[in-house]
Write a protein that holds these residues in place. Structure first.
Motif, PDB file in Angstrom:
ATOM      1  N   VAL A   1      -2.851   3.259   1.085  1.00 26.72           N
ATOM      2  CA  VAL A   1      -3.800   2.567   0.203  1.00 26.72           C
ATOM      3  C   VAL A   1      -3.025   1.953  -0.962  1.00 26.72           C
ATOM      4  CG1 VAL A   1      -5.774   4.000   0.880  1.00 26.72           C
ATOM      5  CG2 VAL A   1      -4.371   4.687  -1.083  1.00 26.72           C
TER       6      VAL A   1
ATOM      7  N   THR B   1      -2.545   8.735   1.953  1.00 23.32           N
ATOM      8  CA  THR B   1      -3.676   9.667   1.796  1.00 23.32           C
ATOM      9  C   THR B   1      -3.485  10.915   2.647  1.00 23.32           C
ATOM     10  OG1 THR B   1      -4.992   8.815   3.637  1.00 23.32           O
ATOM     11  CG2 THR B   1      -5.197   7.658   1.521  1.00 23.32           C
TER      12      THR B   1
ATOM     13  N   SER C   1      -5.897   5.417  -7.669  1.00 23.40           N
ATOM     14  CA  SER C   1      -7.336   5.691  -7.678  1.00 23.40           C
ATOM     15  C   SER C   1      -7.920   5.621  -6.274  1.00 23.40           C
ATOM     16  CB  SER C   1      -8.060   4.730  -8.615  1.00 23.40           C
ATOM     17  OG  SER C   1      -7.661   4.985  -9.950  1.00 23.40           O
ATOM     18  N   GLU C   2      -7.499   4.638  -5.479  1.00 25.31           N
ATOM     19  CA  GLU C   2      -7.964   4.576  -4.086  1.00 25.31           C
ATOM     20  C   GLU C   2      -7.499   5.799  -3.313  1.00 25.31           C
ATOM     21  OE1 GLU C   2      -8.454  -0.220  -3.362  1.00 25.31           O
ATOM     22  OE2 GLU C   2      -6.686   0.769  -2.555  1.00 25.31           O
TER      23      GLU C   2
ATOM     24  N   TYR D   1     -11.131   2.244   5.492  1.00 25.85           N
ATOM     25  CA  TYR D   1     -10.475   1.627   4.343  1.00 25.85           C
ATOM     26  C   TYR D   1     -10.244   0.145   4.626  1.00 25.85           C
ATOM     27  CZ  TYR D   1      -6.973   0.598   0.799  1.00 25.85           C
ATOM     28  OH  TYR D   1      -6.272   0.040  -0.244  1.00 25.85           O
ATOM     29  N   GLU D   2     -10.703  -0.683   3.717  1.00 31.14           N
ATOM     30  CA  GLU D   2     -10.533  -2.141   3.801  1.00 31.14           C
ATOM     31  C   GLU D   2     -10.932  -2.707   5.170  1.00 31.14           C
ATOM     32  OE1 GLU D   2      -6.659  -3.252   2.263  1.00 31.14           O
ATOM     33  OE2 GLU D   2      -7.417  -3.103   0.220  1.00 31.14           O
TER      34      GLU D   2
ATOM     35  N   ASP E   1     -13.230  -1.895  -0.381  1.00 35.26           N
ATOM     36  CA  ASP E   1     -12.254  -0.807  -0.468  1.00 35.26           C
ATOM     37  C   ASP E   1     -12.595   0.286   0.544  1.00 35.26           C
ATOM     38  OD1 ASP E   1     -10.893  -2.096  -2.542  1.00 35.26           O
ATOM     39  OD2 ASP E   1     -12.103  -1.124  -4.074  1.00 35.26           O
ATOM     40  N   PHE E   2     -13.850   0.707   0.553  1.00 40.92           N
ATOM     41  CA  PHE E   2     -14.282   1.745   1.485  1.00 40.92           C
ATOM     42  C   PHE E   2     -15.632   1.386   2.083  1.00 40.92           C
ATOM     43  CE2 PHE E   2     -11.558   3.686  -1.672  1.00 40.92           C
ATOM     44  CZ  PHE E   2     -10.643   4.376  -0.890  1.00 40.92           C
TER      45      PHE E   2
ATOM     46  N   ASN F   1       0.852  -1.192   0.000  1.00 41.66           N
ATOM     47  CA  ASN F   1       0.000   0.000   0.000  1.00 41.66           C
ATOM     48  C   ASN F   1       0.893   1.250   0.000  1.00 41.66           C
ATOM     49  OD1 ASN F   1      -1.680  -2.189   0.744  1.00 41.66           O
ATOM     50  ND2 ASN F   1      -3.051  -0.851   1.850  1.00 41.66           N
TER      51      ASN F   1
ATOM     52  N   GLU G   1     -16.716  -0.154  -3.803  1.00 39.71           N
ATOM     53  CA  GLU G   1     -15.678  -0.979  -4.419  1.00 39.71           C
ATOM     54  C   GLU G   1     -15.220  -0.279  -5.688  1.00 39.71           C
ATOM     55  OE1 GLU G   1     -14.101  -3.523  -3.359  1.00 39.71           O
ATOM     56  OE2 GLU G   1     -15.404  -4.751  -2.103  1.00 39.71           O
ATOM     57  N   HIS G   2     -13.905  -0.083  -5.799  1.00 36.34           N
ATOM     58  CA  HIS G   2     -13.341   0.468  -7.029  1.00 36.34           C
ATOM     59  C   HIS G   2     -12.683  -0.669  -7.795  1.00 36.34           C
ATOM     60  CE1 HIS G   2     -11.663   3.051  -9.969  1.00 36.34           C
ATOM     61  NE2 HIS G   2     -10.475   2.541  -9.748  1.00 36.34           N
TER      62      HIS G   2
END
Length: 137
Positions: free
Chosen positions: A28, A22, A32-33, A49-50, A64-65, A18, A79-80
């Protein structure tokens, strides 16, 4: 509130798997995340997150979030799916979406999704619009 302060189980992560940091100070997995996490943070939307999620069928996922809508306490899962041009990844994504659905978490209700390929990158303004339309901020 209570949800924000409660302890929760996060998927184990380290800066190697990761590498993106952020604005909120968490690591992350993808650019994108990182963008999504920073939008959530900037809009002051409570998220995890996760975060570990045990489904009614017994499976454990780490969306994902996991996002809390403050006004009514409703929880959403974002979910991305970032590599949709990879056939194996796409198959896994569809299987994951169907797993959510079998467990009562539907795209038109609690499951938020975003997608991208090499030629169609994430559009941050659409993520922000989705959150605002759902009155998450």
């Amino acid at each position: 509130g209570q949800w924000v302060a409660a302890s929760w189980s996060q998927k184990p992560a380290d800066p190697e798997t990761n590498p993106f940091l952020t604005d909120h100070g968490e690591h992350v997995r993808s650019k994108s995340e990182l963008i999504i996490a920073n939008i959530l943070f900037r809009l002051e939307i409570p998220y995890r997150y996760e975060c570990r999620l045990r489904l009614p069928e017994g499976q454990v996922l780490h969306p994902d979030f996991t996002i809390l809508r403050r006004k009514d306490g409703k929880v959403f899962y974002h979910e991305h799916f970032g590599m949709m041009d990879d056939p194996g990844y796409s198959q896994d994504a569809v299987s994951r979406i169907q797993l959510y659905e079998r467990n009562g978490i539907f795209p038109d209700d609690q499951l938020l999704m975003s997608f991208e390929t090499k030629n169609t990158p994430l559009r941050p303004e659409l993520i922000e619009e989705m959150y605002l339309r759902l009155e998450l901020a």
